[in-house]
Design an enzyme around this catalytic site. Sequence first.
Site, PDB file in Angstrom:
ATOM      1  N   GLN A 159       0.839  -1.197   0.000  1.00 37.70           N
ATOM      2  CA  GLN A 159       0.000   0.000   0.000  1.00 37.70           C
ATOM      3  C   GLN A 159       0.881   1.258   0.000  1.00 37.70           C
ATOM      4  OE1 GLN A 159      -3.188  -0.102  -0.586  1.00 37.70           O
ATOM      5  NE2 GLN A 159      -3.987  -2.066   0.112  1.00 37.70           N
ATOM      6  N   SER A 160       0.673   2.179   0.916  1.00 40.16           N
ATOM      7  CA  SER A 160       1.350   3.481   0.830  1.00 40.16           C
ATOM      8  C   SER A 160       2.806   3.469   1.265  1.00 40.16           C
ATOM      9  CB  SER A 160       0.582   4.530   1.635  1.00 40.16           C
ATOM     10  OG  SER A 160      -0.634   4.823   0.985  1.00 40.16           O
TER      11      SER A 160
END
Length: 396
Positions: free
Chosen positions: A114-115
């Site tokens: 993800q981030s």
Amino acid sequence: MNTVPPFRDPTVPGNSHIPRQDWDRAPWNRWTFQHVRELLPTTKVWRGTGPASPLPVDLRDIDAVSFAAEGQSHTIAGFLETSYADGFLVLHGGKIVAERYLNGMAPHTQHLSQSVAKSVVGTVAGILIDRGVVDPAALLTHYLPELEATAYRGATVQHVLDMTSGVVFDETYTALDSHMAQLDVASGWKDSPNADWPTHVWDLILSLKDLECPHGASFRYRSIETDVLAFVLQRAAAAPLAELVSRELWAPMGAEEDAYFTVDTAGYALGDGGFNATLRDYARFALLHLRGGEIDGRRIVSPGWIAATRFGADPALFGDIYREALPAGAYHNQFWIEDTARGAYMARGVFGQLIYIDPEADFAAVILSSWPEFVSTTRLRTALAAVRAVREALSA
């Protein structure tokens, strides 16, 4: 879901399947985060032909390390059993002192971060800034003149590095009509419920026309800022993002395995959250930062850029909502800063991805998870308390 994949042929009556619109959500994410390239189009981040950077192993028993969080007592063993962790690795003194694989994950499994991808892109930006390929003080329109017709007019490269542009971008993960929902569609992660929505990430960027505050006035978490940064890097260096990450970071770093990004319909590698790699290679990324931008005798990033990332943030721009988890926190160069005095910092992603880096203690921890929630302040504070407890136990 750690023995039989929940994938079934949906054309066979009575068989279950992973819903296209919910593949990244519970309960499916317990399986999908380790199998993204079986679900979405991807592009390889090549590890190169050189040897992997060594990661010496000196395992320590940390299961009984205790800590308190959210009014409860925990141990590391209990935390790993109840936190939806898939992989957990601790570095201390340049050695692996703990390494666990859970929920069917294995050493060669690439896990969606993800981030955490944002910090990978931010590090590549630091490399290109050091080399003079990108000027952080330059206007975005210097590299991307098309943004003159958007709300990014007047913003600098540093503004998107720090997510301090004033551009309106609704990051609400669960809202069906938010900009984040549009980004899911534009990135190719979801099907579009609206024929008028942008069909790839660049078009979504070009559609952002509104300001909520002056550029540089405050930090607001906007995933799209990393994609704007990635397009700057691609334009300045004349290479696609996956190639840049391979050439400038992954291969020189001595990654053991290829990584990969998800790609949209235009072939853009999703810089804000589509990166997948193995637990040990995330640990090598952490070790690179612990060593001030050097690994296995190779200088990858300048120590000046690393120091500026750790200590150069302005905590005054950090809003109260972010201080719930990081009371003394800040954000700078696509990293979360735990404390600008100590200089501990981290890469974070929704559903429980975390790379925690503390050069002062020569300590880092990687947690790859598949939480049932996008975000949880309680889970994050508990994870940070666990990591700090391990740090203190090892330092003692």
